[in-house]
Write an enzyme that holds these catalytic residues in place. Structure first.
Site, short mmCIF file in Angstrom:
data_model
loop_
_atom_site.label_atom_id
_atom_site.label_comp_id
_atom_site.label_asym_id
_atom_site.label_seq_id
_atom_site.Cartn_x
_atom_site.Cartn_y
_atom_site.Cartn_z
N SER A 56 -8.09 -4.34 7.17
CA SER A 56 -8.77 -4.53 5.88
C SER A 56 -9.28 -5.94 5.60
O SER A 56 -10.09 -6.11 4.70
CB SER A 56 -7.86 -4.09 4.74
OG SER A 56 -7.85 -2.68 4.68
N LYS A 59 -12.97 -6.55 5.07
CA LYS A 59 -13.64 -6.44 3.78
C LYS A 59 -14.04 -7.79 3.20
O LYS A 59 -14.91 -7.86 2.32
CB LYS A 59 -12.78 -5.64 2.82
CG LYS A 59 -12.63 -4.18 3.24
CD LYS A 59 -11.71 -3.43 2.30
CE LYS A 59 -11.55 -1.99 2.72
NZ LYS A 59 -10.46 -1.78 3.66
N SER A 114 -8.79 -2.62 -2.06
CA SER A 114 -9.17 -2.48 -0.65
C SER A 114 -9.79 -1.12 -0.35
O SER A 114 -9.48 -0.47 0.64
CB SER A 114 -7.97 -2.72 0.26
OG SER A 114 -8.36 -2.86 1.60
#
Length: 190
Positions: A56, A59, A114
């Site tokens: 993640s 991102k 997220s």
């Protein structure tokens, strides 16, 4: 010149020397970089140039590109693929196909909970497809000084061809630190 002539002051606690250099932190992660965002000086590193699957933290790059290429009031429409290619159990905001949100709300969804569906929707909105957005991610990462990074999606959902290094992510985050919109949203606690 330091006070006290060529020998320096009697009390040298104001200066960092080999004797009073701080102990490195205990970092449980396999790799890490602590970088001064202004100068790019690496203050601490552990496996800085080893490649890892970034998950993640991908991102961060998606959020930066959204902040750089979009107005916050632009409307993003969630496509079928943006919503339904997120594996079951992965973070999402439960968007539905055809739902519309502003870029600003999408970036908040991207960086706070997220949300993988928000990552996909932003990538498609900015570049027209996940593939084109991934190309844009790689080009921007290289511009920011990343040398061993290859993104294939805007979310970080695992793919054997999706990797980066702690050093490269620090360089990317350094670029984010210079973007007022990104920092404002990323600094939000809720």
């Amino acid at each position: 010149a330091r006070e006290g002539g060529p020998e320096g002051p009697q009390d040298d606690t104001r200066y960092v020397t080999a004797e009073n250099w701080p102990q490195a932190p205990v970092v449980e992660a396999e790799g890490a970089v602590l970088m001064d965002a202004i100068t790019g000086t690496v203050l601490y590193e552990k496996n800085a140039n080893h490649t890892y699957y970034p998950a993640s933290i991908t991102k961060i790059m998606t959020g930066l590109l959204a902040a750089e290429h979009c107005s916050l009031d632009e409307v993003v429409t969630y496509s079928h693929d943006a919503v339904y290619t997120v594996p079951v159990g992965y973070a999402n905001i439960a968007a539905v196909e055809g739902e519309q949100m502003t870029v600003e709300d999408c970036i908040y969804a991207l960086l706070l909970p997220s949300a993988n569906d928000a990552a996909n929707a932003l990538g498609e909105h900015i570049s027209g497809s996940i593939e084109a957005f991934s190309q844009m991610m790689n080009e921007r990462a290289a511009q920011l000084g990343a040398k061993h990074t290859h993104f294939v999606n805007p979310s970080g959902i695992h793919n054997e061809e999706h990797w980066t290094t702690p050093y490269d992510m620090a360089m990317i985050m350094r670029g984010c630190a210079l973007n007022e919109t990104f920092m404002q949203i990323d600094s939000a606690q809720t």
